[in-house]
Design a protein around this motif. Structure first.
Motif, PDB file in Angstrom:
ATOM      1  N   GLU A  53      86.207  -1.133 -17.564  1.00 14.09           N
ATOM      2  CA  GLU A  53      84.969  -1.097 -18.521  1.00 14.09           C
ATOM      3  C   GLU A  53      84.778  -0.010 -19.251  1.00 14.09           C
ATOM      4  OE1 GLU A  53      81.223  -2.424 -16.172  1.00 14.09           O
ATOM      5  OE2 GLU A  53      80.129  -2.469 -18.231  1.00 14.09           O
ATOM      6  N   ARG A  78      77.952  -7.007 -24.653  1.00 14.09           N
ATOM      7  CA  ARG A  78      78.995  -7.023 -23.591  1.00 14.09           C
ATOM      8  C   ARG A  78      80.050  -7.774 -23.893  1.00 14.09           C
ATOM      9  NH1 ARG A  78      79.596  -4.954 -18.612  1.00 14.09           N
ATOM     10  NH2 ARG A  78      80.904  -6.227 -16.916  1.00 14.09           N
ATOM     11  N   THR A 106      81.032  -2.418 -23.159  1.00 14.12           N
ATOM     12  CA  THR A 106      79.765  -2.338 -23.005  1.00 14.12           C
ATOM     13  C   THR A 106      79.271  -1.593 -24.175  1.00 14.12           C
ATOM     14  OG1 THR A 106      79.560  -3.039 -20.775  1.00 14.12           O
ATOM     15  CG2 THR A 106      77.751  -1.862 -21.654  1.00 14.12           C
TER      16      THR A 106
END
Length: 794
Positions: free
Chosen positions: A431, A444, A454
């Motif tokens: 991420e 996102r 994100t």
């Protein structure tokens, strides 16, 4: 199912400390909360003299642990046990013979007896070799049985004892003997001589096995530890003389200092010594505490800190406390003071007088340790092992922090992050948490399978502070550097990082600018992805004034911490690796070469025939076309000025520049034959790669490697580059590209345009093959992952 053996020494005489709580807690978790099974294998280990200690090492070396799939040790002499999958979760070495050794106190300069010199020679010959252990033990025990050695030869602690223990630890903890290295804290991981050279241990903070930890009233001060010198409870007792508020101090624990501490406390009825306290009562004491002062000297970990914070209690510690400093942030989760009774007393008095503030700090303290769990500890130790194959692996969760989004990738930095982590996402869940433009909506995005981006927009206060810094520094592109000082003004970013870090295994600072934000978000181990030697580059770019000097000092601190403390550093080139290691005194073994690359599979090769056809279709059939590309980055701005000079010198050649560099002020002086297209989408960029005759890269500064070079070479676009522009790419002049000095591009371009088509085609083909072999992102990611595996990172 794994059969796990936890191998440990049993203190002689027996006593309970932090080590026992670790073993018991881990054992209970494995057997009660996982599909695995575990047993605790303990041997009595007296260490009152050197001979007894050596016999204990020998006893562990003789153990048959073949009935276990994995063995975990955490303390000497247990790590002498042999097993093909041995995990060392190091708590500490024998500190009196390592980091607290004082040679002046033990006669380290005195000569050894000739017989002892023979043993020392054996240790040198057999250093790190398990097959030399029997020879050493035979000689040592024979020497110990002699009665003619000078008094003190086997003193413990003493010079010979120190050499013997270092020898035995060198055998037990050799890289060939240990499958995975871990440490209970960053403090332990960073101690000199604790791990073999080049080893970067996993740092995993383990929880307490104390049950019933909960928040209660904020009533009294509590400290709970063994009453001995290293715990420095005397500091707390003496600090009470400086606490004017009517608040009690409860001291839980026993030890050799108890009588003296009671004498010091005489006359202050607020101080109460509780003696030995059982677990259930200790949990109740934590619950009712206002705050927990804990002031040890260079503590390995400090389980008391974690226990107190789990009960939402602020902890007051000292600047030299060691492990507790990994959790106590001054003014946030507690206080950090000099090891001085008056300074400690003032902070304790503040908390006693402002219990609302104590509650606020306690809430933040509880959040700070919320991610610490037995699940995470067990994963760090045995994750990826199974009964079939020690190399079986799970997908790790990795959180990357960056100052800008990378989807879609337009600049070189964006492309690097997008492709590197996109390829690593085949093996791990990634991420990327990054900043976006102020006023935009949070987003996102699934960048690739297993890779999520994100984006958190900058807060208005952040944007205003950046504008002020731009004016204060006189530097337009101050945004990334400013993050070191003002990132906290976008609280949504910190919240997003904390959320992403829950359940993660590893954090990565892409560039050093968000390291403070990463540290504030999570105590997880981190690595660093370096794209340049940022300090060198920014120093060359920034004007000299007080504001820039302040920001450069912050950058030096952050980049240095990334290189010295990161589990690993991804460096773009050998030159960057060597410069960063030298600049910050970092261990070169932590560096992994991860050059910039190209998405070769997605980049079509345009040979000479295709280029001619495209130019005819686009109306450039008789024109010669040179391309430059770059982001608004000072080395690129300088290079664009040189391209403009080449364009003025060669008015018959058409020049095109793309990228945000076209927005830089020098671009306003571009000659008529230099067209500034600015940012273009991927299809337009690829079209230019396929129809241009040549790409120009007249760089004279910067570090790392140029991503654009690889994009051009992969597409079959011939390149004229300066040596700086080709750094780290291993290009052979005249075979893969043409080389010229930054100010010699006009004649170099004329020579290139005079080449026969076959010669230009040969250049392009050799360059494409070079990039396919060494710089395909898939291959780079595979090498990074393999290095992570070897280092025990992921």
């Amino acid at each position: 199912m794994l059969r796990i053996g936890i191998v440990a020494p049993s203190a002689y005489p027996f006593a309970v400390g932090g080590a026992e709580k670790l073993w018991w807690g881990l054992l209970e978790h494995v057997n009660q909360a996982t599909p695995h099974v575990a047993d605790l294998v303990k041997l009595p280990s007296p260490e009152g003299d050197l001979v007894s200690l050596v016999r204990s090492y020998a006893a562990f070396a003789a153990l048959d642990l073949g009935g276990f799939d994995v063995v975990i040790s955490s303390k000497y002499p247990a790590w002498m046990a042999s097993h093909p999958r041995h995990v060392c979760y190091l708590q500490h070495r024998l500190r009196g013979l390592y980091d607290t050794w004082n040679p002046a106190a033990h006669g380290a300069e005195a000569p050894f007896h000739p017989a002892v010199e023979g043993l020392r020679a054996t240790m040198r010959e057999e250093e790190g070799r398990r097959d030399g252990l029997d020879r050493f033990l035979d000689e040592f025990l024979a020497l110990a049985a002699r009665g003619d050695l000078p008094p003190g030869s086997f003193a413990f602690p003493g010079p010979l004892a120190r050499e013997v223990v270092h020898f035995l630890d060198g055998v037990g903890l050799a890289r060939a003997a240990i499958s995975r290295y871990a440490a209970i804290s960053r403090n332990v991981a960073g101690r000199a001589g604790y791990f073999p050279p080049g080893v970067a241990p996993v740092v995993s903070h383990h929880p307490s096995n104390l049950k019933g930890l909960a928040e209660g009233p904020y009533d009294y001060l509590l400290t709970a530890s063994r009453l001995d010198g290293p715990k420095r409870v005397e500091l707390i007792v003496r600090a009470m003389a400086h606490v004017k508020a009517d608040v009690r101090l409860k001291v839980a624990g026993t030890g050799p200092e108890e009588a003296r501490l009671r004498e010091i406390a005489r006359g202050d009825p607020r101080i109460e010594f509780l003696g030995f306290v059982r677990d259930e009562a200790l949990a109740r004491l934590y619950a009712g505490a206002l705050a927990v002062p804990f002031v040890p000297l260079d503590e390995d970990y400090g389980l008391i800190t974690v226990e107190a914070m789990a009960c939402a209690k602020p902890v007051v510690t000292t600047t030299d406390a060691g492990g507790p400093l990994e959790f106590v942030e001054d003014g946030v989760t507690g206080f950090v003071v000099p090891p001085d009774p008056a300074a400690l007393g003032r902070r304790l008095d503040e908390l006693a007088r402002d219990r609302g503030r104590a509650r606020e700090m306690g809430a933040r303290a509880k959040a700070r340790v919320a991610a610490i769990s037995w699940e995470a500890t067990l994963e760090a130790l045995v994750g990826g092992f199974d009964t079939a194959s020690p190399r079986a692996r799970r997908r790790h969760r990795i959180v990357v922090a960056n100052t800008y989004p990378v989807v879609p990738p337009r600049s070189g930095g964006q492309a690097r992050i997008f492709h590197l982590y996109g390829e690593l996402a085949a093996r791990h869940d990634i991420e990327l948490v990054c900043f976006g433009e102020a006023g935009a909506e949070p987003s996102r995005t699934r960048a690739a399978p297993g890779f999520t981006q994100t984006v958190v927009p900058m807060a208005p206060a952040h944007l205003e502070a950046e504008k002020r810094l731009r004016e204060e520094t006189g530097f337009l592109q101050v945004g990334d550097l400013a993050m070191l000082e003002i990132a906290a003004l976008s609280p949504g970013f910190g919240e997003a990082l904390r959320e992403a870090s829950r359940g993660a295994d590893l954090l990565v600072a892409s560039h050093p600018y968000l390291l403070p934000a990463l540290r504030a978000a999570s105590p997880l181990p981190f690595g660093h992805e370096s794209q340049n030697v940022e300090l060198d580059m920014k120093r060359a770019m920034l004007p000299d004034n007080p504001a820039t000097r302040r920001l450069l000092a912050l950058l030096e601190e952050a980049e240095g911490a990334c290189c010295r403390e990161g589990r690993f550093v991804l460096a773009c080139s050998p030159e960057d690796r060597d410069r960063l290691a030298a600049l910050y005194g970092a261990d070169p073994a932590r560096f992994i070469l991860a050059p910039n690359g190209a998405d070769v599979r997605a980049t079509p090769f345009a040979g000479a025939a295709r280029r001619r056809a495209l130019r005819e279709r686009l109306g450039f059939s008789g024109a010669r076309l040179a391309l430059f590309m770059g982001s608004w980055h000072e080395p690129n701005v300088e290079a664009l000025s040189r391209v403009a000079a080449v364009a003025r010198a060669l008015p018959a050649v058409h020049f095109i520049a793309i990228g945000s560099v076209c927005q830089a002020p020098p671009a306003a002086a571009a000659p008529p034959n230099l067209r500034l297209l600015g940012l273009v989408d991927e299809p337009a960029k690829q079209l230019l790669f396929e129809c241009a005759d040549v790409a120009l890269n007249p760089m004279s500064s910067g570090s790392g490697t140029n991503v654009k070079m690889l994009d051009w070479l992969a597409a079959g676009l011939p390149v004229i580059t300066s040596p700086v522009g080709a750094r780290g790419l291993g290009l052979e002049p005249g075979r893969h590209a043409l080389f010229a000095g930054p100010d010699e591009f006009a004649p170099a371009l004329e020579r290139f345009l005079a080449l026969e088509a076959d010669a230009r085609e040969a250049l392009a083909l050799a360059a494409r093959a070079h990039v396919e072999e060494r710089f395909d992102w898939r291959a780079i990611a595979a090498r990074v992952d393999e290095a992570w595996r070897a280092m025990g990172v992921a």
